[in-house]
Structure formats: C-alpha cells, structure tokens
Design an enzyme around this catalytic site. Sequence first.
Site: not given
Length: 755
Positions: A407, A91
């Site tokens: 991940k 992000r």
Amino acid sequence: MTNASPHPPSESGAFQGRIGTTYEESTPWWPDPQAPAEDTPNVVVIVLDDVGFSDLGCFGSDIDTPAMDALATDGLRYANFHTTTLCSPTRACLLTGRNHHSVGMRMLSNFDTGFPSGRGRITTAAATLPEVLRDSGFNTMAVGKWHLAPMEQTTASGPYIQWPLSRGFERYYGFLEAETDSFYPELFYDNHPVDPPKSPEEGYHLSEDLVDRAIDFVRDQTSVTPDKPFFMYLAFGAAHAPHQAPQEYLEKYRGRFDHGWDVERDRRHARQIERGILPPGTGLAPRNPGVEPFDELSDDEKKLSVRLQEAYAAMVDHTDHHIGRLMEFLEQVGQMENTITILLSDNGASQEGGQKGSLNPTAFQNGVPEDFEEMVARFDEIGTARAHANYPWGWAQAGNTPFKRYKQNTHEGGVRCPLIVNWPRGLPRTGEIRQQFHHVTDIVPTLFELLGLQAPEVHNGIPQLPVHGVSMAYTFGTPAAPTRKEAQYFEMFGHRAIWHDGWKAVAYHQRGTSFDNDQWELYHHDSDFSECNDLAEEQPQQLQKMVSRFWVEAGKYDVLPLDDNGFAYRAKIPRPGSPRRRTTFTYYPGMAHLPGAAVPPVMNRAHRITAFVDRAAASDEGVLVSLGNISSGYVLYVKDNRLVYEYNYLGTRYTVTSVEELPIGPAELTFEFVKTGDMQGVGHLYVSGKPVGTEAIPRVLPHFLGWQGLDIGRDTLSPSSPAYEGEFAFTGGFEKVVFTVAPDEEGTAPFERID
C-alpha cells in the site's frame, strides 16, 4: 374568466391535464413515477480495507473466508484488477468512474494541497454512482467507512456537502475517518454523531454492527417497496489497523502462522499457481527491503510478529462471517438471485506497521519508533480493545504474494487487489478467473452497462467530466477476450507507474529526494505477472515510450504537480475555513463529539485549557476535557477532589495533579503547557489563578494525537485514562471550556502568564 391558466412544468415535465377555474372544470393528471425497468438488479458493493491480493482463501490464503469464497465460486474472480494504492483515492474512483486526480482526490480527504488534483473532496463535476442510481429510481444506502469528506468538515456543524447524504446516499451509518477502533468506533448516523449501541464488554464489534445496520436498511426497503432496486455500499473498517477481533476468533488462529512469513509466501504462491490465479511459471518477487528472513529473527521477534498476524487473520475471518450473514439475509428475503455483488479491497496490504509491527498507529503517523520490549510486554493485549495492533512488513508482503512492495507504492503489491463479481441471475459463466487488466475506475461503467444507464452529461446543472473507465461486462461470458483497457497511470506520494498494452513502467520514489533521480523499471506484464524481470536496461526504447506515455496520461488526468509530502507535513496545514485556524476555542458541555481533524491544534504548541465549573460538593468529579484513546491523547479531570491532567505519549503517561484539594463553588480549573524546547515542556495547574501543581512533560507528539476526537464533560469511546471507568461524566455545574493556543510551534505562550 379563463377556462385554463398557465402552469409551471413539473419535475417530470409539463403538466398534461387541464386546470380550470374549479375542480369540476379541470382534469387531473399524475406523472408516471420514476422507476427502473422491471427486474432491474440490486447492487451491493463491499469494500475491504488494506486486504492484500492473496489474503482471501479464494486468492491463495489459508485464512478462513468461506462467505467470500462462496461469492467467488458462484461468480468470477479477477486476478488482474488494480486500485490506486490508497483508500480515499480508490473510493473516489470506485464511486465516480473517473481517475482520482481528476476528481480532486490525489491522496487522503484529510488534506487540501492547494491544487485542483488534491482538494480532498470529489468535485461536483463527477456525479457519484449513488447520485445517478438515486435519480434513476434506486434506494441508496451506505454503511461503514466514508473518508471522502474534508475531515475538518465532519463536525456536527458541517458543512455536510461532501457527507454521504449529500453525495447520493439516502441512508448512512458508519465512520467518516480513515480508521477507527473496532471496539470503540467514532460513529455517525446520517448527519449526526452517535454512540455505539453497546460496549465491548457487552460483545460489541464494529463489523457486526455495520452488517446489522446494512440488514436493517435492506429490510426497511424490501418490506415497503420490494419491487424497487437498492444500492448498498458496505465499506468495512476491516482489515485496516487496528487489527481487532472477538476473543474466539483470536483463539482460533493461535499457532496457525508459527511457520513464519517466508513459508507462508511460498504456500500461497503455490496455491495461486495451482488454482489458476497466477499463470504457470509466475515467479515470486524477492523480499522487499527491510524484510528479514523469518528464521533469522529472535525468539521474541518471531513470537510478536506471529501474534500480530493472528490478529489480522482473525479480523478478516470475523469480517467474512458477517458478510455471510448479509448474504444469508438477502437469500431469505428473495433478493440474492437478482443482486449484483462486487467485492474488492481498496489497496494492497499495508506497510504502516513498520519492520517489527506496531501496537500504536499514532507512533507511525508521528514517525516515532516504538519500544520493542514494551510491545513484547503487551503481547496478550494484541487483537483486543487494549491495543491498536498492526503487523510487520514481512506479513504485509505475504499478504501481497507474489508481488513487490505495499500500500502507498505503485508496484503491484500496492495496486493489485482481489475483485469478486457475483450475480446469480446474470452471469453466463461462474467459478472462473479472469486475467484481463482492469482498474477500479471500470466498476461504474460496468454497472451502468448492466443496469442500462448512461452517465449524465449534466448533473444538477453542472457539466460532467467524462467517465474514464471501461466496462468489464464483456469479460463475463468470454474468458479469453483481450482487455479493452488501453492504458492506466498510477501515482501516489511521487511513486509513479504506467500500464499500456501489456507493459508496465514503474518508479519508486524516496520521499524528499529529486523526482529526476527516480529509477524507472520496466516489466512485460503479459509474461512477467509479478514484476520479477526488470527489462529497463535491455529495452531502453520501450522504457522511454512508456515513460513518455505516463507524462501524457499525467497531463490528461490532472496528476501534476507531483507531490511527495506525507501525512505529518499535511497535518500541520489546515485548509481554508478549517476551525483549526483559530487560536481560541470555546466549547460547551453537551456538544457533540468533535472529530480529531477539527480539534484545537495543541500538538507541540504552548496552550491553555480552562474549565469554568461550579461544584456543589467535594464529591462532584469527572472528566472536563478528553481527547484520544489508549494510544495517545490527553485528559483533564477532577477525581478525589483534586484536579488532574494526563498526557498519553504513545502509552507513557505524564501526570500533573493538584497538591491540594479543590474548593467548593465556582472555580476556573486550568491546565497550561509551556514549551521548554522542541516537543517538550512543563505542565502547570491553576485553580482560579492560583498555582496548584507543576510537572515536566518531557515528550509531546509533533503532529498528530490519534484518530479519536474530543469530548467535553465526559470521555466517550476508548478511555483516555486508566484512572477511571466508563465515560466518567462530570457531575458538577459546568459552564464552558476555553482553549487558547499559540499561533505556531515557535511561540512559548499565546497569552499572559498567570503567575
């Protein structure tokens, strides 16, 4: 008397009229409003969470994703797009166009490592995309997951300097943490916490709520200023655990995955090659360590794992439905044609469900194995508000087809993610796949080029870091153009990788071991899309060249020092200024919900909780303090005229109840935890200093009591105890609650014992 007087320059430049003594002698002047060029497109950025490379229908899955597939059909798919392998860092790159270490977000915003690369916040030397767009005349709106503010600063007392409204957004609705319960989310509206608008029993789900709010924001904008462009940042909680969806979506996927993860991977792999997502001849990576052949599982293991995957698929499908609602709304209000929509996942599919899956994320965060038989017994709760489900490694690897690992890792399973770009008015070609290597830092420069903007060299008086990404706009009309990306490093928890000129070197790091012992692998990506053929031994010179390039990039982008400390270790180190650094905490009824990162650190510490109350009648009852949810936490409450404390250890509840009824009138109602060993102790209850109950609490969690925070005088959101319904707000007179906590885990008591 003079005919004109000096006048300070306006925000838009020097005043160009004339100011005399009176208005008759003066000439008014109005600066032109700041406005983008006519027909400047809107921008919608949609971020999915923990969705693997193959998990969308248009990337090879048979999960139903018609809305996202339609965006791909009318747009472009990028099959060689990369992220940072973790949520907050991706992000930070997405919203700044810079590498995450450079802006201070080496891992999660929950922690400050004490080094510039790991402050857990975005430096003001990296203006965000919404800051630049707002200053350029856009309306800016964010909905959903933020996870870019220091988490100790997400209380009602702030500071708010890293909240959405302080980093360029004019409207915000969503949640600030890494994850939240989709039926009982921890919500914030602009700069304050709010309760969900309805209950799960009334049909509430977070994904629907987020899209409702996104539509509201755009409706407000287009109703009043239809010619003004907007930037909508829509970051779903889906499909991060807990995997939860409405019952009709759960039922839709019953039996759809009974064939198991091995067959699923084979099917997705074949579709990806058939549809051109993978080049012909791309291999399927071998099973990750710990992933067993599905056919060798026990019947209960198969049954549980399939149900967990059904919940995940239902959540993705449900999210897709609501993305479709947003697109339909944009079409209805005439905005879809000139809206750039970018859809991506923040990292690959997650390994955080463990080998067999999970119904309790707090167990994973504390490193505590879950009881498999108990999970099987809760089979029917999976996907509902009564469980916090996450799938096992086998399904995560299927999500990352055809790649290795997950991940958090820097192999392709962690960093290769789906990306869709849609712009009906602006794309010269659609329905195609692009294979150029690109990275999430490339989104901002792409948008700047499309919108005719430049990254500011100075913002709010602060010199700015250069943008590190490169625009992808050259790929829109030229499918076979060579990538303009020169190199890209990756680093997370000590896992490292470097891509350069079609080659990739990658090192998997075992936490707690020497970085010098890590084994580097070498792959020629241009001919080995899925990292199946390690060339490290065959081409040692090329490997050394790549490793040397990694260290160059690491120095250039502030990657050092390497840090492999995980969540549990960091959770024990509050950053300077954190409210958790105190040992005494006083809270008053009516205070706002307190997020979990700012609550008193009672985990594995001696502590005392005292509520000062005044009950007018024996019927006065309710919650005094509650923290946590169905997965973990504690609650102190009065019921049936007795004082009760419950500690929820991953679903096992230890209860201390007063042996006698409570007196009417003023009283100090106290729970005290005294340690008798590591992660165990005894709970004591007192009424105005008098002992009224004692029970052993044989297990307490070492680090973390869940993502859901603390309430005073009521139990909001997911209930902390099954002993009552709803908020169970305390009905008596209530002055305050005082926590006293030992300064560390070694202390047996932080205070004089009552008895």
